[in-house]
Enzyme design. Structure first.
Site, PDB file in Angstrom:
ATOM      1  N   ILE A   1       0.825  -1.223   0.000  1.00  0.00           N
ATOM      2  CA  ILE A   1       0.000   0.000   0.000  1.00  0.00           C
ATOM      3  C   ILE A   1       0.856   1.270   0.000  1.00  0.00           C
ATOM      4  O   ILE A   1       0.319   2.371  -0.059  1.00  0.00           O
ATOM      5  CB  ILE A   1      -1.014   0.021   1.166  1.00  0.00           C
TER       6      ILE A   1
ATOM      7  N   HIS B   1      10.644 -11.215   3.976  1.00  0.00           N
ATOM      8  CA  HIS B   1       9.691 -10.892   2.916  1.00  0.00           C
ATOM      9  C   HIS B   1      10.432 -10.533   1.642  1.00  0.00           C
ATOM     10  O   HIS B   1      11.592 -10.137   1.665  1.00  0.00           O
ATOM     11  CB  HIS B   1       8.741  -9.765   3.324  1.00  0.00           C
TER      12      HIS B   1
END
Length: 142
Positions: free
Chosen positions: A38, A102
């Site tokens: 985002i 990640h």
């Protein structure tokens, strides 16, 4: 078969995996969860997070690592990306912000520094002898 995944109640990525924080989910497997960032560097910037909580790559069981790259490939292909970066950082000085392994899939839509990953590459020169010595030391540890 993977062992029971570790989770940390204070980790933002563990909360996303559990559905406690909403996300724009893309692909989910038994071992991984992917979603759109985002705060993207470019449109289509995605994150792939192993469902096992490990702060750094070398702490993550191999089966989770093996699951990630096919997901990255599918995300890049689905977006029709010609130019993109796969990024994974370990530790603060290496620019890791969230202490949960990640991987980023970051589209690079054009050659400008306006979108996508922008990096420098401070390559060293005239260090062949040092590299040779380090190579020997590293082989001794593997």
């Amino acid at each position: 078969m993977a062992a029971v995944a570790r989770s940390l109640s204070t980790c933002i990525f563990c909360k996303i995996i559990k559905g406690e924080i909403p996300s724009f989910k893309i692909i989910e497997t038994n071992l991984s969860y992917s979603f759109l960032d985002i705060g993207p560097l470019s449109m289509g910037h995605a994150l792939i997070i192993p469902k096992d909580h490990a702060a750094k790559l070398h702490e993550l069981p191999d089966e989770y690592l093996a699951d990630v790259m096919p997901i990255a490939k599918k995300i890049a292909a689905a977006q029709g990306l010609e130019n993109y970066n796969i990024l994974q950082n370990n530790g603060r000085i290496a620019h890791q912000v969230v202490d949960h392994v990640h991987f980023h899939v970051i589209p690079k839509p054009d050659a400008s520094d306006e979108e996508g990953l922008v990096i420098g590459w401070p390559a060293k020169s005239d260090v062949v002898d040092e590299v040779k010595k380090y190579h020997e030391e590293l082989l001794g540890k593997l």
